[in-house]
Design an enzyme around this catalytic site. Structure first.
Site, PDB file in Angstrom:
ATOM      1  N   THR A 130       0.837  -1.209   0.000  1.00 28.96           N
ATOM      2  CA  THR A 130       0.000   0.000   0.000  1.00 28.96           C
ATOM      3  C   THR A 130       0.872   1.260   0.000  1.00 28.96           C
ATOM      4  O   THR A 130       0.514   2.258  -0.611  1.00 28.96           O
ATOM      5  CB  THR A 130      -0.956   0.016   1.216  1.00 28.96           C
ATOM      6  OG1 THR A 130      -0.194  -0.109   2.402  1.00 28.96           O
ATOM      7  CG2 THR A 130      -1.967  -1.113   1.150  1.00 28.96           C
TER       8      THR A 130
ATOM      9  N   HIS B 158       1.972   1.689  -3.598  1.00 25.43           N
ATOM     10  CA  HIS B 158       0.903   2.272  -4.424  1.00 25.43           C
ATOM     11  C   HIS B 158       0.922   3.802  -4.306  1.00 25.43           C
ATOM     12  O   HIS B 158       0.767   4.515  -5.292  1.00 25.43           O
ATOM     13  CB  HIS B 158      -0.471   1.762  -3.988  1.00 25.43           C
ATOM     14  CG  HIS B 158      -0.749   0.339  -4.358  1.00 25.43           C
ATOM     15  ND1 HIS B 158      -0.363  -0.200  -5.570  1.00 25.43           N
ATOM     16  CD2 HIS B 158      -1.383  -0.653  -3.694  1.00 25.43           C
ATOM     17  CE1 HIS B 158      -0.740  -1.471  -5.609  1.00 25.43           C
ATOM     18  NE2 HIS B 158      -1.359  -1.767  -4.481  1.00 25.43           N
TER      19      HIS B 158
HETATM   20 ZN   LIG Z   1       0.589  -3.095   5.166  1.00 24.57          ZN
END
Ligand SMILES: [Zn+2]
Ligand SMILES: [Zn+2]
Length: 338
Positions: free
Chosen positions: A38, A41
């Site tokens: 994440t 990203h």
């Molecule tokens: Zn994580």
């Protein structure tokens, strides 16, 4: 202290004052801090990241100072951090579904996190660990806890066959937990050769290169033509969710674990879900699974060392991010001198 801030669309290392703690907070010297998918990203500009925040939510450290209301933790303790702070009073918290908390805030996402030399953390977010394991292993408590929640949610039964689409760090943690939970065989679909190799070393029954092999034919061969009992998507893409669903047996159960972009959609035939009686569910973060995840790491029931493929210092964070974005790495982690 040195901290890596997310500002103006890039990571910027800055020298800032070491945070001062409140009565219920602990100051920790960060010892290891994983770079999550994440985070990547956000760094790649594919997801929103809050401006001016030190990211990093998978970390461990040593306690340097404690507030006067802190219980159960003392200076010098080694601690792993659960980054997800819940409110305790909303509809979901009061029903025991704390991960769905309406006021959920995460360290390293909403408030300053572990890509820094020091971080302040509310004491109830901390889990002590022994020196039997390294701070790098302990930093993986949070991702293991997320995977543990997913595995328990999909309910693998003794002897089940399991398909895992995506052999990244989380896919390979999920694979190990699936075996602990009683899977008879685990098949891993992963296009990158080095990751397939680690999957094999960690016990995958079969690995498939989806770029060169036909996944559905191999799954049929391995399951007497039926499809698998449980499918886990650990990539975060519509296409791979579709691939997972397509390889389920009648009555199969699908877990969507990967974090897909908001723009991804898939077309599914409702008739297929109905007639095959498929269960399709998601799992989100790590409710009540942190201490058990840490216990599994401490007892070496899962192999974390092979999951950590690259280590960098905080000053090398840009290099670390590029390595993570290359797609070849499993978990990239920042380590700090004690
Ligand atoms: Zn994580
Ligand atoms: Zn709440």
């Amino acid at each position: 202290m040195l901290g890596a801030f997310w500002k103006d669309g890039r990571i910027q290392l800055e020298e800032v004052p070491t945070p001062s703690i409140e009565k219920d907070e602990v100051l920790i010297k960060v010892l290891a801090s994983g770079i999550c998918g994440t985070d990547l990203h956000v760094f790649a500009g594919k997801a929103y990241g809050k401006e001016g925040i030190i990211r990093g939510h998978e970390f461990s450290g040593k306690v340097i100072a404690i507030g006067e209301k802190v219980k159960g933790i003392k200076e010098g303790d080694l601690v792993a951090v659960d980054p997800n702070i819940t409110c305790g009073y909303c509809y979901y918290c009061r029903r025991g579904e704390i991960h769905l908390c309406e006021n959920l805030r995460a360290i390293g996402v909403d408030v300053n996190g572990g890509f820094a030399e020091y971080c302040k953390v509310p004491f109830k977010q901390l889990y002590s660990f022994s020196s039997n394991i390294s701070p790098l292993e302990a930093a993986m408590m949070e991702p293991v806890a997320c995977a543990l929640h997913g595995i328990e949610k999909i309910g693998i039964k003794l002897g089940d066959s399991v398909l895992i689409v995506g052999g990244g760090a989380l896919g390979l943690i999920l694979m190990q937990l699936a075996y602990i939970h009683g899977a008879s065989k685990v098949v891993v679909v992963e296009p990158i050769e080095s990751k397939r190799k680690v999957a094999k070393e960690l016990g995958a029954t079969y690995v498939i290169d989806p770029l060169k092999e036909k996944v559905d034919e191999i799954i049929k061969d391995l399951t007497q033509g039926r499809g698998v009992d449980v499918g886990i998507e650990a990539v975060g893409k519509g296409d791979t969710v579709k691939l997972t669903i397509e390889n389920m047996r009648r009555g199969g159960r699908v877990l969507i674990f990967g974090v897909a972009p908001l723009s991804d959609y898939i077309a599914i035939s409702p008739y297929e879900i109905y007639s095959k009686e498929l269960t399709i569910t998601g799992s989100f973060v790590n409710p009540y699974t942190n201490s058990r995840a840490l216990a599994l790491i401490e007892e070496k029931r899962i192999n974390i060392e092979k999951i950590i493929s690259h280590k960098f210092s905080l000053r090398e964070i840009e290099k670390a991010i590029l390595t993570g974005l290359s797609g070849e790495a499993l978990r990239v982690i920042l380590y700090f001198e004690e």
